[in-house]
Design an enzyme around this catalytic site. Structure first.
Site, PDB file in Angstrom:
ATOM      1  N   HIS A 131       1.791   4.534  -2.908  1.00 26.58           N
ATOM      2  CA  HIS A 131       1.945   5.989  -2.713  1.00 26.58           C
ATOM      3  C   HIS A 131       3.321   6.418  -3.220  1.00 26.58           C
ATOM      4  O   HIS A 131       3.459   7.403  -3.932  1.00 26.58           O
ATOM      5  CB  HIS A 131       1.873   6.342  -1.222  1.00 26.58           C
ATOM      6  CG  HIS A 131       0.503   6.230  -0.609  1.00 26.58           C
ATOM      7  ND1 HIS A 131      -0.605   6.872  -1.113  1.00 26.58           N
ATOM      8  CD2 HIS A 131       0.071   5.571   0.504  1.00 26.58           C
ATOM      9  CE1 HIS A 131      -1.661   6.602  -0.340  1.00 26.58           C
ATOM     10  NE2 HIS A 131      -1.281   5.808   0.643  1.00 26.58           N
ATOM     11  N   HIS A 148       0.836  -1.201   0.000  1.00 21.79           N
ATOM     12  CA  HIS A 148       0.000   0.000   0.000  1.00 21.79           C
ATOM     13  C   HIS A 148       0.875   1.257   0.000  1.00 21.79           C
ATOM     14  O   HIS A 148       0.677   2.167  -0.813  1.00 21.79           O
ATOM     15  CB  HIS A 148      -0.913  -0.031   1.238  1.00 21.79           C
ATOM     16  CG  HIS A 148      -1.782   1.174   1.411  1.00 21.79           C
ATOM     17  ND1 HIS A 148      -3.145   1.140   1.270  1.00 21.79           N
ATOM     18  CD2 HIS A 148      -1.477   2.453   1.740  1.00 21.79           C
ATOM     19  CE1 HIS A 148      -3.639   2.348   1.487  1.00 21.79           C
ATOM     20  NE2 HIS A 148      -2.643   3.168   1.773  1.00 21.79           N
ATOM     21  N   GLU A 149       1.861   1.272   0.899  1.00 24.05           N
ATOM     22  CA  GLU A 149       2.730   2.452   1.006  1.00 24.05           C
ATOM     23  C   GLU A 149       3.598   2.597  -0.238  1.00 24.05           C
ATOM     24  O   GLU A 149       3.889   3.715  -0.671  1.00 24.05           O
ATOM     25  CB  GLU A 149       3.605   2.377   2.270  1.00 24.05           C
ATOM     26  CG  GLU A 149       2.829   2.245   3.593  1.00 24.05           C
ATOM     27  CD  GLU A 149       1.690   3.233   3.773  1.00 24.05           C
ATOM     28  OE1 GLU A 149       1.787   4.370   3.261  1.00 24.05           O
ATOM     29  OE2 GLU A 149       0.688   2.876   4.429  1.00 24.05           O
TER      30      GLU A 149
END
Ligand code: ZN
Ligand code: ZN
Length: 157
Positions: free
Chosen positions: A71, A67-68
């Site tokens: 980003h 998820h990170e």
């Protein structure tokens, strides 16, 4: 898990799932409470919540790292890196990252508190427990106290 292992794991996930290198730093941050991890726009570094890892295990942490990394890579490529962006949602689905950063269960407990006032001198008291008004009077003037209000307070842990 050591931070060195976390770093290599993230570099590996980045190469395998994104086909791109992770060239910044990932570390544990024990002060994170409500998220499993976060990406820092200013430094391009990633922080992982160690409580979350202990509670939910490695699989869940890998989901958070992915998820990170979504980003991270989208931000560096100047594409839509925010949760509501199409680029982000598509990339997240493709690599199988966590949909959101789940609650760690460390949210502080909310408890009822009681506020009393002395009817004689106006002194106010906050208590964690209810006071037996027949037995206890004002600590300052021995006057009669009454319940002013109840309110909710977050407990510190
Ligand atoms: Zn996010
Ligand atoms: Zn009093």
């Amino acid at each position: 898990m050591e931070e060195q292992q976390l770093q290599s794991l993230t570099e590996e996930i980045s190469e395998t799932f994104f086909g791109l290198p992770f060239l910044h730093h990932i570390s544990f941050n024990a002060r994170l409470r409500t998220t499993g991890g976060r990406y820092l726009l200013r430094t391009h570094n990633i922080e992982i919540n160690p409580h979350h890892y202990r509670k939910h295990g490695l699989e869940s942490m890998i989901g958070t790292i992915k998820h990170e990394l979504c980003h991270y890579h989208l931000h560096l490529q100047k594409r839509g890196y925010r949760h509501q962006d199409r680029d982000f949602q598509e990339l997240l689905a493709r690599v199988g990252g966590s949909r959101y950063c789940p609650d760690t269960g460390l949210r502080r407990e909310v408890k009822t508190r009681y506020e009393y006032v002395c009817t004689a001198c106006g002194q106010e008291y906050q208590r964690k427990r209810k006071i037996d008004l027949d037995r206890f009077g004002c600590g300052r003037c021995r006057g009669k106290i009454k319940l002013l209000r109840t309110f909710l307070q977050q407990d510190r842990n």
